[in-house]
Design a protein around this motif. Sequence first.
Motif, PDB file in Angstrom:
ATOM      1  N   LEU A 125       0.831  -1.212   0.000  1.00  0.00           N
ATOM      2  CA  LEU A 125       0.000   0.000   0.000  1.00  0.00           C
ATOM      3  C   LEU A 125       0.862   1.256   0.000  1.00  0.00           C
ATOM      4  O   LEU A 125       0.651   2.180  -0.788  1.00  0.00           O
ATOM      5  CB  LEU A 125      -0.914  -0.003   1.230  1.00  0.00           C
ATOM      6  N   LEU A 126       1.853   1.295   0.881  1.00  0.00           N
ATOM      7  CA  LEU A 126       2.727   2.459   0.999  1.00  0.00           C
ATOM      8  C   LEU A 126       3.601   2.640  -0.234  1.00  0.00           C
ATOM      9  O   LEU A 126       3.890   3.763  -0.645  1.00  0.00           O
ATOM     10  CB  LEU A 126       3.597   2.325   2.247  1.00  0.00           C
ATOM     11  N   THR A 128       2.951   1.493  -3.484  1.00  0.00           N
ATOM     12  CA  THR A 128       2.182   1.852  -4.689  1.00  0.00           C
ATOM     13  C   THR A 128       1.527   3.228  -4.598  1.00  0.00           C
ATOM     14  O   THR A 128       1.283   3.864  -5.616  1.00  0.00           O
ATOM     15  CB  THR A 128       1.095   0.791  -4.965  1.00  0.00           C
ATOM     16  N   SER A 129       1.260   3.684  -3.393  1.00  0.00           N
ATOM     17  CA  SER A 129       0.635   5.001  -3.234  1.00  0.00           C
ATOM     18  C   SER A 129       1.638   6.143  -3.363  1.00  0.00           C
ATOM     19  O   SER A 129       1.255   7.290  -3.607  1.00  0.00           O
ATOM     20  CB  SER A 129      -0.040   5.093  -1.860  1.00  0.00           C
ATOM     21  N   HIS A 130       2.926   5.831  -3.183  1.00  0.00           N
ATOM     22  CA  HIS A 130       4.008   6.835  -3.231  1.00  0.00           C
ATOM     23  C   HIS A 130       3.825   7.922  -2.173  1.00  0.00           C
ATOM     24  O   HIS A 130       4.362   9.021  -2.304  1.00  0.00           O
ATOM     25  CB  HIS A 130       4.097   7.492  -4.618  1.00  0.00           C
ATOM     26  N   ILE A 131       3.064   7.620  -1.112  1.00  0.00           N
ATOM     27  CA  ILE A 131       2.768   8.637  -0.107  1.00  0.00           C
ATOM     28  C   ILE A 131       4.026   9.153   0.583  1.00  0.00           C
ATOM     29  O   ILE A 131       4.172  10.357   0.809  1.00  0.00           O
ATOM     30  CB  ILE A 131       1.763   8.091   0.943  1.00  0.00           C
ATOM     31  N   ASN A 134       5.967  11.385  -1.831  1.00  0.00           N
ATOM     32  CA  ASN A 134       5.241  12.642  -2.045  1.00  0.00           C
ATOM     33  C   ASN A 134       5.350  13.573  -0.844  1.00  0.00           C
ATOM     34  O   ASN A 134       5.519  14.789  -0.995  1.00  0.00           O
ATOM     35  CB  ASN A 134       3.768  12.348  -2.349  1.00  0.00           C
ATOM     36  N   LYS A 225      -6.258  12.223   4.332  1.00  0.00           N
ATOM     37  CA  LYS A 225      -6.986  11.208   3.567  1.00  0.00           C
ATOM     38  C   LYS A 225      -6.284   9.858   3.646  1.00  0.00           C
ATOM     39  O   LYS A 225      -6.928   8.819   3.781  1.00  0.00           O
ATOM     40  CB  LYS A 225      -7.123  11.644   2.106  1.00  0.00           C
ATOM     41  N   PHE A 226      -4.949   9.879   3.556  1.00  0.00           N
ATOM     42  CA  PHE A 226      -4.214   8.618   3.600  1.00  0.00           C
ATOM     43  C   PHE A 226      -4.282   7.991   4.983  1.00  0.00           C
ATOM     44  O   PHE A 226      -4.323   6.767   5.114  1.00  0.00           O
ATOM     45  CB  PHE A 226      -2.755   8.822   3.183  1.00  0.00           C
ATOM     46  N   THR A 229      -7.326   5.957   5.244  1.00  0.00           N
ATOM     47  CA  THR A 229      -7.156   4.676   4.561  1.00  0.00           C
ATOM     48  C   THR A 229      -6.385   3.701   5.446  1.00  0.00           C
ATOM     49  O   THR A 229      -6.757   2.532   5.583  1.00  0.00           O
ATOM     50  CB  THR A 229      -6.393   4.870   3.234  1.00  0.00           C
TER      51      THR A 229
END
Length: 243
Positions: A125-126, A128-131, A134, A225-226, A229
């Motif tokens: 999750l972490l 693929t989200s590139h959070i 970013n 938002k993340f 999730t």
Amino acid sequence: MSSESEKDKERLIQAAKLFFFHIRDLASFINRFVELFNVMMKTQILPMKLNEESCLKDFFEQMIKNFKEMQLMVDGKHKQTQKEPLCSKVVTAVASAAEKCANITPHHTAEEMLKNIQASGAAMLLKTSHILVNLETSLSLLMQFPIMGLRLSDFYREETKEQSDATTSGKSTSPECPKAITEEILKKLQDVLSTENAHKPVEAAADELEQFVKTMEMTLQVLQKFIKTMEGDTSVLTQAQGK
């Protein structure tokens, strides 16, 4: 002073106040993010400590350092997962099997299996989200603003309101407060934010800080938002472990 200058002063004061509370929100969100990360990845990243008398640059640098450390952990776990060909394809099946095994094997064995699945899923999750990338990029861009050399207390001081209330109620207070504090804050911000050749230095400072605040608001929205999730995923996995 002209009414236009007074308007710009008010803009600068309000932007500084918003900045102050956005930084506090950021610290709170980051710590919640770290807390969830630790649960999902089985790590022990320490929470951020917000000191209003510390330099903003130090605070941001620590956040960026933490994100880099977390990214390394995610990359390591993701690579480990990729080395197991069927791992990502059978997560659901294994989770189901682990839950069933709880009836015929020691409970800790099934629980450990679920924790490993949880960490693998969290890493995916972490990743693929590139959070993390970013957030690191966003904070690095904010680091380029000249206000990074200031302290958080240089933008707003909550005791100002308390002193104002004390004055209203008739209690004794220093004649220099809160006006002197406001003027001190304005002077610092104007000196740091306005360019040397600015025709209207207060207006230029207000424009600069308002832009910073808008950029921060976008970062906070993405992070919030993340976190929701992550909270959802953590809740589901916690319930699975509790069965």
